[in-house]
Design an enzyme around this catalytic site. Structure first.
Site, short mmCIF file in Angstrom:
data_model
loop_
_atom_site.label_atom_id
_atom_site.label_comp_id
_atom_site.label_asym_id
_atom_site.label_seq_id
_atom_site.Cartn_x
_atom_site.Cartn_y
_atom_site.Cartn_z
N ARG A 11 12.20 -5.87 5.38
CA ARG A 11 11.79 -4.35 4.96
C ARG A 11 12.63 -3.36 5.92
O ARG A 11 12.71 -3.36 6.82
CB ARG A 11 10.27 -4.33 5.00
CG ARG A 11 9.99 -2.93 4.79
CD ARG A 11 8.35 -3.11 4.59
NE ARG A 11 7.62 -2.98 6.03
CZ ARG A 11 6.19 -2.53 5.72
NH1 ARG A 11 5.74 -2.37 4.66
NH2 ARG A 11 5.55 -2.57 7.02
N ARG A 62 -0.60 -8.49 13.72
CA ARG A 62 -1.07 -7.33 12.53
C ARG A 62 -2.02 -8.05 11.63
O ARG A 62 -3.06 -7.63 11.30
CB ARG A 62 0.05 -6.62 12.03
CG ARG A 62 0.78 -5.63 12.99
CD ARG A 62 2.09 -5.26 12.43
NE ARG A 62 2.35 -4.63 11.17
CZ ARG A 62 3.21 -4.37 10.44
NH1 ARG A 62 4.34 -4.96 10.75
NH2 ARG A 62 3.16 -3.54 9.24
N ARG A 115 -9.60 0.97 9.00
CA ARG A 115 -9.32 -0.18 9.36
C ARG A 115 -10.24 -0.90 10.40
O ARG A 115 -10.06 -2.23 10.43
CB ARG A 115 -8.01 -0.30 10.32
CG ARG A 115 -6.30 -0.42 9.67
CD ARG A 115 -5.37 -0.42 10.60
NE ARG A 115 -4.08 -1.10 10.17
CZ ARG A 115 -2.93 -0.45 9.57
NH1 ARG A 115 -3.04 0.68 9.27
NH2 ARG A 115 -1.96 -1.13 9.59
N ARG A 132 11.29 -0.87 10.84
CA ARG A 132 10.15 -0.52 11.88
C ARG A 132 10.29 -1.81 12.89
O ARG A 132 10.48 -2.81 12.78
CB ARG A 132 8.79 -0.80 11.14
CG ARG A 132 8.55 0.62 10.44
CD ARG A 132 7.31 0.28 9.40
NE ARG A 132 6.22 -0.29 10.12
CZ ARG A 132 4.87 -0.22 9.53
NH1 ARG A 132 4.73 0.35 8.26
NH2 ARG A 132 4.03 -0.86 10.25
N LYS A 154 0.84 -1.09 -0.09
CA LYS A 154 0.10 -0.08 -0.05
C LYS A 154 1.00 1.12 -0.06
O LYS A 154 0.59 2.26 -0.71
CB LYS A 154 -1.05 -0.06 1.13
CG LYS A 154 -1.99 -1.18 1.35
CD LYS A 154 -2.63 -1.00 2.61
CE LYS A 154 -1.99 -1.05 3.82
NZ LYS A 154 -1.34 -2.44 4.33
P1 AMP Z 1 0.70 0.70 8.98
O1 AMP Z 1 1.86 1.77 9.06
O2 AMP Z 1 -0.38 1.01 8.32
O3 AMP Z 1 1.35 -0.65 8.88
O4 AMP Z 1 0.42 0.96 10.60
C1 AMP Z 1 1.30 0.68 11.59
C2 AMP Z 1 0.69 0.31 12.78
O5 AMP Z 1 -0.07 1.59 13.43
C3 AMP Z 1 -0.50 -0.48 13.03
O6 AMP Z 1 -0.06 -1.89 13.29
C4 AMP Z 1 -1.25 0.02 13.95
O7 AMP Z 1 -0.86 -0.19 15.48
C5 AMP Z 1 -1.10 1.47 14.00
N1 AMP Z 1 -2.27 2.15 12.79
C6 AMP Z 1 -2.24 2.58 11.59
N2 AMP Z 1 -3.35 2.83 11.26
C7 AMP Z 1 -4.21 2.52 11.97
C8 AMP Z 1 -5.66 2.73 12.04
N3 AMP Z 1 -6.35 3.15 11.09
N4 AMP Z 1 -6.38 2.36 13.06
C9 AMP Z 1 -5.93 1.71 14.24
N5 AMP Z 1 -4.44 1.49 14.27
C10 AMP Z 1 -3.66 1.98 13.26
#
Ligand code: AMP
Length: 215
Positions: A126, A171, A87, A160, A13
């Site tokens: 990554r 996740r 989400r 990360r 994404k």
């Molecule tokens: P991402 O960078 O999109 O993989 O997000 C990393 C982490 O941020 C996720 O595993 C969640 O802990 C938190 N996170 C990101 N976006 C959301 C969302 N829309 N709702 C809840 N937690 C989020």
């Protein structure tokens, strides 16, 4: 044009969102990036968010909806790419409400489909440039020189904290429990388009471009 990119962690994404930003002048709204920025703010809220993210769990709806609302109020550019938001179903309902309130509409939801087995491989290798955001991978896309970003020359390459196998499994679990129901929600709203996220990056970009040309 306003779109959502949806898919499990590691589906690509972020990579595709960045390509849409440079190709179309759209704005990437990644709640993950916003939360990572809040995490380093040194506040108590930032510390709590950091712990939740590191475990691979979801941050509360209230926090992420607040972040998106703030950004939508001042959004410029040719449209938004929602990356990692919504989400949960309450987040999707809030997005509908915020879009209507700001006179915007959602044009398409792109689901990036990837087999679970490849996600572990993709995620655990990554790393990202902390300066320009380019994404690299130990095996499939290493930088030409170790420790130096090919795109901008920075040495600020980062992994990360939640890109470990344990956190990834959590996740993924959250994705299937909380996020996958959104596919039905957007299908019912006639917004859902599916893309094979296993194809190479250029092919995925081409398929997304032709999908968007039809909406
Ligand atoms: P991402 O960078 O999109 O993989 O997000 C990393 C982490 O941020 C996720 O595993 C969640 O802990 C938190 N996170 C990101 N976006 C959301 C969302 N829309 N709702 C809840 N937690 C989020």
């Amino acid at each position: 044009m306003n779109i959502i990119l949806i898919g499990p962690p590691g589906a690509g994404k972020g990579t595709q969102a960045k390509r849409l930003v440079s190709a179309r002048g759209m704005v990437q709204l990644s709640t993950g990036d916003m939360l990572r920025a809040a995490r380093t703010s040194g506040t108590e809220m930032g510390q709590r968010v950091a712990e939740v993210m590191e475990r691979g769990e979801l941050v509360t709806d209230e926090i992420v909806i607040g972040l998106i609302e703030e950004r939508l109020d001042s959004l410029e550019g040719t449209g938004a790419i929602f990356d990692g938001f919504p989400r949960t179903l309450p987040q999707a309902a809030a997005l509908d409400r915020l879009m209507a309130k700001t006179g915007r509409s959602l044009d398409a939801v792109i689901e990036m489909q990837v087999d679970d087995e490849v996600l572990v491989e993709r995620i655990t290798g990554r790393y990202t440039c902390g300066d320009c955001g380019e994404v690299w991978h130990d095996r499939t896309r290493p930088t030409a020189q170790p420790g130096i970003c090919d795109a901008c020359g920075s040495t600020n390459l980062q992994r990360r904290a939640d890109d470990t196998e344990d956190a990834l499994r959590r996740r993924l679990m959250e994705y299937y429990k909380q996020t996958a129901p959104l596919l039905g929600y957007y299908f019912a709203h006639d917004k859902l388009h599916r893309v094979n996220g296993l194809a190479d990056m250029d092919t995925v970009s081409d398929v997304i471009a032709s999908t968007l040309a039809q909406v």
